[in-house]
Scaffold this active site. Structure first.
Site, PDB file in Angstrom:
ATOM      1  N   SER A  15      42.156  39.114  39.970  1.00  0.00           N
ATOM      2  CA  SER A  15      40.798  38.564  40.022  1.00  0.00           C
ATOM      3  C   SER A  15      39.722  39.579  39.655  1.00  0.00           C
ATOM      4  O   SER A  15      38.622  39.194  39.261  1.00  0.00           O
ATOM      5  CB  SER A  15      40.516  38.044  41.434  1.00  0.00           C
ATOM      6  N   GLN A  75      32.535  37.773  38.034  1.00  0.00           N
ATOM      7  CA  GLN A  75      31.299  37.586  37.263  1.00  0.00           C
ATOM      8  C   GLN A  75      30.129  38.274  37.946  1.00  0.00           C
ATOM      9  O   GLN A  75      29.457  39.121  37.395  1.00  0.00           O
ATOM     10  CB  GLN A  75      30.982  36.087  37.143  1.00  0.00           C
ATOM     11  N   GLU A 130      22.090  37.487  45.174  1.00  0.00           N
ATOM     12  CA  GLU A 130      23.116  36.476  45.453  1.00  0.00           C
ATOM     13  C   GLU A 130      22.969  36.011  46.893  1.00  0.00           C
ATOM     14  O   GLU A 130      22.172  36.576  47.661  1.00  0.00           O
ATOM     15  CB  GLU A 130      24.519  37.022  45.168  1.00  0.00           C
ATOM     16  N   HIS A 134      34.474  29.125  47.336  1.00  0.00           N
ATOM     17  CA  HIS A 134      33.230  29.319  46.576  1.00  0.00           C
ATOM     18  C   HIS A 134      32.654  27.945  46.287  1.00  0.00           C
ATOM     19  O   HIS A 134      33.364  27.054  45.829  1.00  0.00           O
ATOM     20  CB  HIS A 134      33.533  30.061  45.268  1.00  0.00           C
ATOM     21  N   ARG A 191      27.805  31.795  51.873  1.00  0.00           N
ATOM     22  CA  ARG A 191      28.718  30.976  51.080  1.00  0.00           C
ATOM     23  C   ARG A 191      29.421  29.901  51.905  1.00  0.00           C
ATOM     24  O   ARG A 191      29.634  28.787  51.435  1.00  0.00           O
ATOM     25  CB  ARG A 191      29.754  31.921  50.466  1.00  0.00           C
ATOM     26  N   HIS A 228      38.597  30.866  46.804  1.00  0.00           N
ATOM     27  CA  HIS A 228      38.077  31.926  45.945  1.00  0.00           C
ATOM     28  C   HIS A 228      38.479  33.311  46.409  1.00  0.00           C
ATOM     29  O   HIS A 228      38.752  34.194  45.595  1.00  0.00           O
ATOM     30  CB  HIS A 228      36.553  31.794  45.915  1.00  0.00           C
ATOM     31  N   ARG A 242      32.890  36.619  53.654  1.00  0.00           N
ATOM     32  CA  ARG A 242      32.507  37.792  52.863  1.00  0.00           C
ATOM     33  C   ARG A 242      31.127  37.602  52.244  1.00  0.00           C
ATOM     34  O   ARG A 242      30.833  36.552  51.667  1.00  0.00           O
ATOM     35  CB  ARG A 242      33.540  38.014  51.760  1.00  0.00           C
ATOM     36  N   LEU A 246      34.217  43.909  45.189  1.00  0.00           N
ATOM     37  CA  LEU A 246      34.457  45.004  44.236  1.00  0.00           C
ATOM     38  C   LEU A 246      34.062  46.334  44.863  1.00  0.00           C
ATOM     39  O   LEU A 246      34.706  47.364  44.635  1.00  0.00           O
ATOM     40  CB  LEU A 246      33.692  44.778  42.928  1.00  0.00           C
TER      41      LEU A 246
HETATM   42  C1  SIN Z   1      30.131  35.048  42.056  1.00  0.00           C
HETATM   43  O1  SIN Z   1      29.809  35.607  41.018  1.00  0.00           O
HETATM   44  O2  SIN Z   1      29.555  34.090  42.528  1.00  0.00           O
HETATM   45  C2  SIN Z   1      31.323  35.561  42.781  1.00  0.00           C
HETATM   46  C3  SIN Z   1      31.072  36.906  43.272  1.00  0.00           C
HETATM   47  C4  SIN Z   1      31.885  37.137  44.477  1.00  0.00           C
HETATM   48  O3  SIN Z   1      32.837  36.413  44.715  1.00  0.00           O
HETATM   49  O4  SIN Z   1      31.527  38.027  45.229  1.00  0.00           O
END
Ligand code: SIN
Length: 535
Positions: free
Chosen positions: A47, A52, A119, A235, A281, A339, A374, A380
């Site tokens: 993944s 993204q 985000e 997600h 989320r 996700h 999360r 990452l």
């Molecule tokens: C996203 O780009 O919405 C996913 C990023 C993530 O899963 O942290």
């Protein structure tokens, strides 16, 4: 008689997984002889490559590791370990500088400063991105080039970890298998699992087919503790066009102004949460799931982003275009999809598992950073921080390569224990794994209850038989039993039949097939605080 021993390849360290965490661990293992195993090409595996949104890091104006930690803890719904959260958010900036020095090209503003995106559940712009919405690819490219330059790292491609060898209670190597069924043993006293997540065990997922929880199975069969397996993040905005895996429409779109709407164009997040479309989320996924259950389709309307859309989100623009959809002019149908896995192999602050000689990092590990939900783009960062920590810890503790006699005995035990089944047809395993996907999606999806979980366990047994050692079946069973054990709702684990007397402040631990709760010291302190303050 046990089948003959496969070819044995000795190494100081074996790392399984060619994503960001595995490569980072390899690069930090000093001058040790590292074998980096990957079923797909290193840097294009799992993944990481597909990510993204980006990397959350406290480097922007007005930000600090403390503020990043607060947002992480808030999103995690009480189950993130505060010490781990503070460690990761504090160490993050250093790891990002390291990646920049290796040549990573993150997007910058007009004056050349790093550009930060927004985000869900972040209190300010904190997320680095590359090539608009291809952050994982850029990070993977950077690390794969560094790995290729490194003389002590040997890449072995096309191998999947099938089992861990254990001698005298410590890990002694990895048995691998290729798609044509040939096996090899990589003998080493230090093994790192960086095998990624398990989203593909669910019918609807954004994860690639290799994300089937194989690392969890091999660790558990060797005796390692797993934790919080029921914590699967859905997600909210996967494209709902029937593709498998479902392409992601990054949360960063909402950070730039996209809105979730119903068929009449009404915003579905209005009045639900103070952060609206940028709520955590788990909250957004739940709202969308309930709309869909009521027969109301949901769309992501990215038109407010205007003409910047194509430049800022080229990946999303292109994946829509290939399906004759234009995110710039029409709302795009979306639905939640599995996700990310917050649970995993339980590890300490250096990524050490509960069995000597085994480390884990990246999505396969449960570090305590993510708790029950999360925070976007923290994964990452965790892969960078823990990958480096694991590599350094492994380098500092090296033991001798296991002796041939130990390897032979450990191999025989795997065969006699039915963990390695020479000659088992791969096609049968794939059929069973496909069946698991429907069972988990229906039984342990966005909403769960005891009746659905028990029904799913029965279906699983019917699919594979009680004795099955198919990794996907074992992992699915542990997820379902963990979800039954956690009787209250926390973050991504939404029990519609929640027990109001259960505060949910514990880990659900799995070891050798047993499932139980463990309250850590900081959780007990929180429980006492709640009792005093009533909050
Ligand atoms: C996203 O780009 O919405 C996913 C990023 C993530 O899963 O942290």
């Amino acid at each position: 008689m046990a089948p003959s021993l496969p070819e044995v390849v000795p190494a100081d360290v074996v790392i399984v997984g060619g994503g960001v965490a595995g490569m980072m661990a390899a690069l930090h293992a000093g001058r040790r002889r590292v074998v980096l195993l990957s079923d797909r090409p290193v840097g294009r595996s799992g993944s990481s490559f597909l990510a993204q949104g980006g990397i959350a890091v406290a480097l922007g104006p007005g930000d600090s590791p403390e503020r990043h930690a607060l947002d992480t803890l808030e999103a995690a719904d009480g189950l993130a370990d505060p010490a781990v959260v503070h460690m990761v958010t504090s160490e993050g900036p250093r790891r990002i500088r390291e990646i920049l020095a290796l040549g990573a090209r993150f997007d910058r503003d007009d004056s050349g400063r790093l550009a930060f995106g927004r985000e869900g559940a972040h209190s300010l712009r904190r997320v680095l991105h590359a090539n608009g919405d291809a952050t994982g690819a850029e990070l993977s490219r950077t690390l794969a080039e560094a790995v290729a330059r490194s003389e002590n790292i040997r890449i072995v491609q096309g191998h999947r970890a099938e089992a861990l060898l254990v001698a005298d209670g410590r890990v002694a190597g990895v048995v691998t298998v290729t798609t044509d069924g040939s096996r090899r043993i990589f003998a080493a006293s230090s093994v790192v699992l960086a095998t990624g997540g398990l989203g593909h065990l669910f019918q609807r997922t954004t994860n690639p087919p290799e994300a089937r929880g194989s690392g969890l199975a091999v660790a558990a069969w060797a005796g390692a503790e797993l934790a919080d397996l029921e914590m699967v993040q859905f997600h909210p905005t996967a494209l709902a066009d029937g593709s498998d895996p479902a392409p992601l429409l990054t949360e960063a779109l909402r950070g730039e102004g996209a809105v979730l709407v119903d068929g009449e164009g009404r915003p579905v997040m209005a009045g639900v949460h103070p952060a609206g479309d940028l709520a955590p989320r788990d909250v957004v996924s739940r709202v969308l799931w309930r709309c869909l259950q009521e027969g109301r389709p949901v769309y992501l309307d990215a038109r407010p982003i205007g003409e910047r859309l194509q430049r800022r989100f080229p990946t999303v623009h292109e994946l829509c275009r290939r399906r004759d959809l234009d995110a710039g002019t029409q709302p795009i149908p979306v639905a939640p999809a599995a996700h990310y896995h917050m649970g995993g192999i339980m590890v300490d602050e250096h990524g050490k598992s509960t069995i000597p000689g085994l480390w884990a990092c990246g999505e396969v590990a449960c570090t305590g950073l993510h708790g029950a939900n999360r925070l976007a783009s923290n994964s990452l960062l965790e892969a960078l921080v823990y990958g480096a920590r694991v590599g350094e810890d492994v380098a500092a503790r090296l033991a001798a390569v296991p002796r041939p006699g130990e390897v032979r005995v450990a191999w025989r035990e795997l065969v006699e224990g039915g963990i390695v089944v020479p000659g088992a047809p791969q096609g049968e395993r794939d059929r069973v794994a496909e069946g698991v996907r429907g069972i988990l999606w229906r039984g342990v999806g966005v909403e769960r209850d005891a009746a659905g979980l028990r029904h799913a366990l029965d279906s699983l047994e019917g699919l594979a038989g009680k004795e099955s050692r198919v990794a996907e079946v074992s992992v699915a069973g542990w997820i379902l039993r963990s979800a039954l054990e956690r009787r209250s709702s926390r973050g991504a684990h939404l029990r519609t039949d929640a027990d109001p007397a259960d505060d949910g402040l514990y880990r659900v631990v799995v070891r050798r097939g047993r499932v139980w709760r463990r309250r850590l010291a900081w959780m007990a302190a929180r429980t006492a605080e709640r009792a005093q303050t009533g909050r």
